[in-house]
Design a protein around this motif. Structure first.
Motif, PDB file in Angstrom:
ATOM      1  N   VAL A  90       0.837  -1.198   0.000  1.00 50.78           N
ATOM      2  CA  VAL A  90       0.000   0.000   0.000  1.00 50.78           C
ATOM      3  C   VAL A  90       0.873   1.250   0.000  1.00 50.78           C
ATOM      4  O   VAL A  90       0.623   2.204  -0.749  1.00 50.78           O
ATOM      5  CB  VAL A  90      -0.946   0.011   1.218  1.00 50.78           C
ATOM      6  N   ALA A  91       1.913   1.245   0.815  1.00 50.71           N
ATOM      7  CA  ALA A  91       2.830   2.392   0.857  1.00 50.71           C
ATOM      8  C   ALA A  91       3.476   2.612  -0.505  1.00 50.71           C
ATOM      9  O   ALA A  91       3.599   3.755  -0.977  1.00 50.71           O
ATOM     10  CB  ALA A  91       3.900   2.165   1.920  1.00 50.71           C
ATOM     11  N   ALA A  92       3.872   1.522  -1.160  1.00 48.25           N
ATOM     12  CA  ALA A  92       4.505   1.644  -2.479  1.00 48.25           C
ATOM     13  C   ALA A  92       3.527   2.202  -3.502  1.00 48.25           C
ATOM     14  O   ALA A  92       3.897   3.010  -4.369  1.00 48.25           O
ATOM     15  CB  ALA A  92       5.025   0.279  -2.930  1.00 48.25           C
ATOM     16  N   ALA A  93       2.260   1.786  -3.400  1.00 49.48           N
ATOM     17  CA  ALA A  93       1.258   2.296  -4.335  1.00 49.48           C
ATOM     18  C   ALA A  93       1.047   3.797  -4.126  1.00 49.48           C
ATOM     19  O   ALA A  93       0.992   4.571  -5.091  1.00 49.48           O
ATOM     20  CB  ALA A  93      -0.061   1.548  -4.147  1.00 49.48           C
ATOM     21  N   LEU A  94       0.954   4.228  -2.878  1.00 51.31           N
ATOM     22  CA  LEU A  94       0.737   5.647  -2.600  1.00 51.31           C
ATOM     23  C   LEU A  94       1.910   6.508  -3.064  1.00 51.31           C
ATOM     24  O   LEU A  94       1.724   7.666  -3.453  1.00 51.31           O
ATOM     25  CB  LEU A  94       0.495   5.857  -1.101  1.00 51.31           C
ATOM     26  N   GLU A  95       3.093   5.952  -3.031  1.00 49.74           N
ATOM     27  CA  GLU A  95       4.268   6.707  -3.477  1.00 49.74           C
ATOM     28  C   GLU A  95       4.231   6.994  -4.973  1.00 49.74           C
ATOM     29  O   GLU A  95       4.950   7.867  -5.459  1.00 49.74           O
ATOM     30  CB  GLU A  95       5.540   5.951  -3.120  1.00 49.74           C
ATOM     31  N   ARG A  96       3.398   6.289  -5.702  1.00 48.78           N
ATOM     32  CA  ARG A  96       3.277   6.514  -7.143  1.00 48.78           C
ATOM     33  C   ARG A  96       2.427   7.749  -7.473  1.00 48.78           C
ATOM     34  O   ARG A  96       2.424   8.209  -8.611  1.00 48.78           O
ATOM     35  CB  ARG A  96       2.642   5.292  -7.817  1.00 48.78           C
ATOM     36  N   ILE A  97       1.700   8.273  -6.493  1.00 49.87           N
ATOM     37  CA  ILE A  97       0.806   9.405  -6.760  1.00 49.87           C
ATOM     38  C   ILE A  97       1.635  10.657  -7.039  1.00 49.87           C
ATOM     39  O   ILE A  97       2.493  11.025  -6.241  1.00 49.87           O
ATOM     40  CB  ILE A  97      -0.118   9.658  -5.554  1.00 49.87           C
ATOM     41  N   PRO A  98       1.416  11.331  -8.154  1.00 50.46           N
ATOM     42  CA  PRO A  98       2.181  12.546  -8.460  1.00 50.46           C
ATOM     43  C   PRO A  98       1.906  13.644  -7.444  1.00 50.46           C
ATOM     44  O   PRO A  98       0.820  13.728  -6.873  1.00 50.46           O
ATOM     45  CB  PRO A  98       1.667  12.952  -9.853  1.00 50.46           C
ATOM     46  N   SER A  99       2.888  14.486  -7.224  1.00 47.74           N
ATOM     47  CA  SER A  99       2.733  15.577  -6.265  1.00 47.74           C
ATOM     48  C   SER A  99       1.660  16.572  -6.701  1.00 47.74           C
ATOM     49  O   SER A  99       1.092  17.283  -5.872  1.00 47.74           O
ATOM     50  CB  SER A  99       4.065  16.305  -6.074  1.00 47.74           C
ATOM     51  N   ARG A 100       1.355  16.629  -7.988  1.00 47.71           N
ATOM     52  CA  ARG A 100       0.350  17.564  -8.503  1.00 47.71           C
ATOM     53  C   ARG A 100      -1.072  17.070  -8.277  1.00 47.71           C
ATOM     54  O   ARG A 100      -2.037  17.829  -8.454  1.00 47.71           O
ATOM     55  CB  ARG A 100       0.553  17.751 -10.006  1.00 47.71           C
ATOM     56  N   SER A 101      -1.240  15.808  -7.910  1.00 50.94           N
ATOM     57  CA  SER A 101      -2.574  15.209  -7.838  1.00 50.94           C
ATOM     58  C   SER A 101      -3.337  15.655  -6.592  1.00 50.94           C
ATOM     59  O   SER A 101      -2.760  15.881  -5.532  1.00 50.94           O
ATOM     60  CB  SER A 101      -2.481  13.676  -7.826  1.00 50.94           C
ATOM     61  N   ARG A 102      -4.638  15.765  -6.755  1.00 56.96           N
ATOM     62  CA  ARG A 102      -5.536  15.968  -5.611  1.00 56.96           C
ATOM     63  C   ARG A 102      -5.844  14.587  -5.039  1.00 56.96           C
ATOM     64  O   ARG A 102      -6.013  13.609  -5.770  1.00 56.96           O
ATOM     65  CB  ARG A 102      -6.813  16.645  -6.086  1.00 56.96           C
ATOM     66  N   ILE A 103      -5.934  14.496  -3.706  1.00 56.43           N
ATOM     67  CA  ILE A 103      -6.182  13.220  -3.046  1.00 56.43           C
ATOM     68  C   ILE A 103      -7.447  13.335  -2.208  1.00 56.43           C
ATOM     69  O   ILE A 103      -7.609  14.282  -1.434  1.00 56.43           O
ATOM     70  CB  ILE A 103      -4.995  12.805  -2.166  1.00 56.43           C
ATOM     71  N   VAL A 104      -8.347  12.379  -2.365  1.00 54.15           N
ATOM     72  CA  VAL A 104      -9.614  12.360  -1.638  1.00 54.15           C
ATOM     73  C   VAL A 104      -9.720  11.035  -0.900  1.00 54.15           C
ATOM     74  O   VAL A 104      -9.479   9.969  -1.489  1.00 54.15           O
ATOM     75  CB  VAL A 104     -10.811  12.507  -2.603  1.00 54.15           C
ATOM     76  N   SER A 105     -10.061  11.082   0.375  1.00 59.75           N
ATOM     77  CA  SER A 105     -10.338   9.844   1.104  1.00 59.75           C
ATOM     78  C   SER A 105     -11.791   9.830   1.533  1.00 59.75           C
ATOM     79  O   SER A 105     -12.378  10.880   1.818  1.00 59.75           O
ATOM     80  CB  SER A 105      -9.424   9.684   2.321  1.00 59.75           C
ATOM     81  N   ILE A 106     -12.367   8.636   1.568  1.00 64.07           N
ATOM     82  CA  ILE A 106     -13.737   8.454   2.024  1.00 64.07           C
ATOM     83  C   ILE A 106     -13.717   7.676   3.332  1.00 64.07           C
ATOM     84  O   ILE A 106     -13.124   6.588   3.397  1.00 64.07           O
ATOM     85  CB  ILE A 106     -14.583   7.716   0.969  1.00 64.07           C
ATOM     86  N   CYS A 107     -14.296   8.247   4.364  1.00 63.36           N
ATOM     87  CA  CYS A 107     -14.442   7.605   5.660  1.00 63.36           C
ATOM     88  C   CYS A 107     -13.103   7.095   6.203  1.00 63.36           C
ATOM     89  O   CYS A 107     -12.176   7.866   6.400  1.00 63.36           O
ATOM     90  CB  CYS A 107     -15.468   6.477   5.548  1.00 63.36           C
ATOM     91  N   THR A 108     -12.970   5.780   6.402  1.00 57.05           N
ATOM     92  CA  THR A 108     -11.752   5.220   6.994  1.00 57.05           C
ATOM     93  C   THR A 108     -10.550   5.277   6.060  1.00 57.05           C
ATOM     94  O   THR A 108      -9.437   4.945   6.476  1.00 57.05           O
ATOM     95  CB  THR A 108     -11.994   3.764   7.429  1.00 57.05           C
TER      96      THR A 108
END
Length: 318
Positions: A90-108
């Protein structure tokens, strides 16, 4: 609608323990109006994920999908699946997100972002039932359990389940204006904007038999915003003393009457700025602010831009 050369790419990261309802929110909201967004779902390894229900969910993409995303949505997961420490994949996947991207989380999903350090020193929210657990694990996050969603820089976190709808509609509203967001809401048969925060959903004792709520007064206020409604007027409409009305209003809606009124006036001002050529001072009159300066102050506090700048962006764009 603001001009775009291509639809915005929204990547949804499905994790083991995902709630199917919340996982489907992004595609349902963002794809309600064709051509604005393209939504794709991935997992940390491209393999199916175990849902919180009695079935698995197949996905067509691996974590490389995140590298091209304009917006990334981290969906909610069942409480037993909430990680104490972030799994390596999961950590490796999140590291792929570009710094320019908006990030949205739902609930947990906020737990996942917090475990990755992505919420440190930021305001965030999650389901009200998990407030204490979240605070114990992530003391460096400024948790606000009273809101339906909160945006801090490029990160937007939302509360339980249907708050993901509110958060996604906020993204549409930010990108394309209230008219488009309202159209999406009508298509999905959901309210375009819910008043108050999580406080209205927290378990409380039932009101005493025969007591009246404040819904009628709220409906009346929305129809009379131009009359500069105040607490005494609302209490009179509801047939209560101002103190009783204020207490019951806050218990039902989650915010004070004054704060709620300001929110309603700002929302009405948005619509007028988008759809009319009225001067800002006249808009202030129409929505019940005493002066144009008062509108400018409250509008900037709520939206982060002046009424004039908002109009330049969204007037006639839908």
């Amino acid at each position: 609608m603001t001009a775009r050369t291509r639809p915005q790419h929204v990547a949804v990261l499905a994790l083991d323990g995902a709630y199917p309802f919340e996982l489907g929110i992004p595609s349902r909201i963002f794809e309600a109006v064709p051509g604005l967004y393209e939504v794709s779902t991935c997992s940390v390894d491209g393999q199916p994920v175990r849902s919180a229900s009695d079935f698995t969910i197949g996905v067509e993409h691996g974590p490389e999908l995140l590298e091209t995303a304009d917006t990334v949505v981290i969906s909610s997961i069942a409480t037993p699946a909430i990680p104490v420490e972030l799994p390596e994949d999961v950590a490796a996947a999140l590291e792929r997100i570009p710094s320019r991207s908006r990030i949205v989380s739902i609930c947990t999903g906020a737990f996942v972002l917090a475990a990755a350090g992505m919420l440190d020193e930021r305001r965030a929210t999650t389901h009200w039932q998990l407030t204490e657990l979240f605070r114990r694990r992530f003391p460096h996050v400024e948790l606000d359990p009273g809101v339906l969603f909160v945006e801090d820089g490029p990160v937007l976190t939302s509360a339980g389940a249907a708050s993901g709808v509110d958060a996604c509609l906020h993204v549409v509203r930010t990108d394309h204006g209230s008219a488009v967001a309202n159209s999406v809401a009508r298509c999905c048969v959901v309210p375009p904007f819910r008043d108050g925060g999580q406080a209205q959903y927290i378990e409380r004792p039932l009101p005493e038999r025969g007591s009246n709520g404040t819904a009628h007064a709220r409906d009346w206020a929305v129809a009379h915003l131009h009359d500069r409604v105040d607490l005494s007027t609302l209490a009179r409409v509801a047939g209560m003393s101002p103190r009783t009305f204020s207490r019951r209003f806050t218990a039902e809606v989650g915010v004070s009457p004054g704060k709620w009124l300001v929110g309603q006036r700002v929302a009405r001002a948005q619509r007028l700025l988008e759809s009319s050529d009225l001067p800002v001072d006249r808009v202030a009159e129409e929505v019940g602010f005493a002066t144009g300066a008062s509108l400018r102050q409250h509008f900037h506090a709520a939206m982060g831009v002046t009424p004039t700048a908002y109009r330049q962006t969204f007037h006639g764009s839908a």
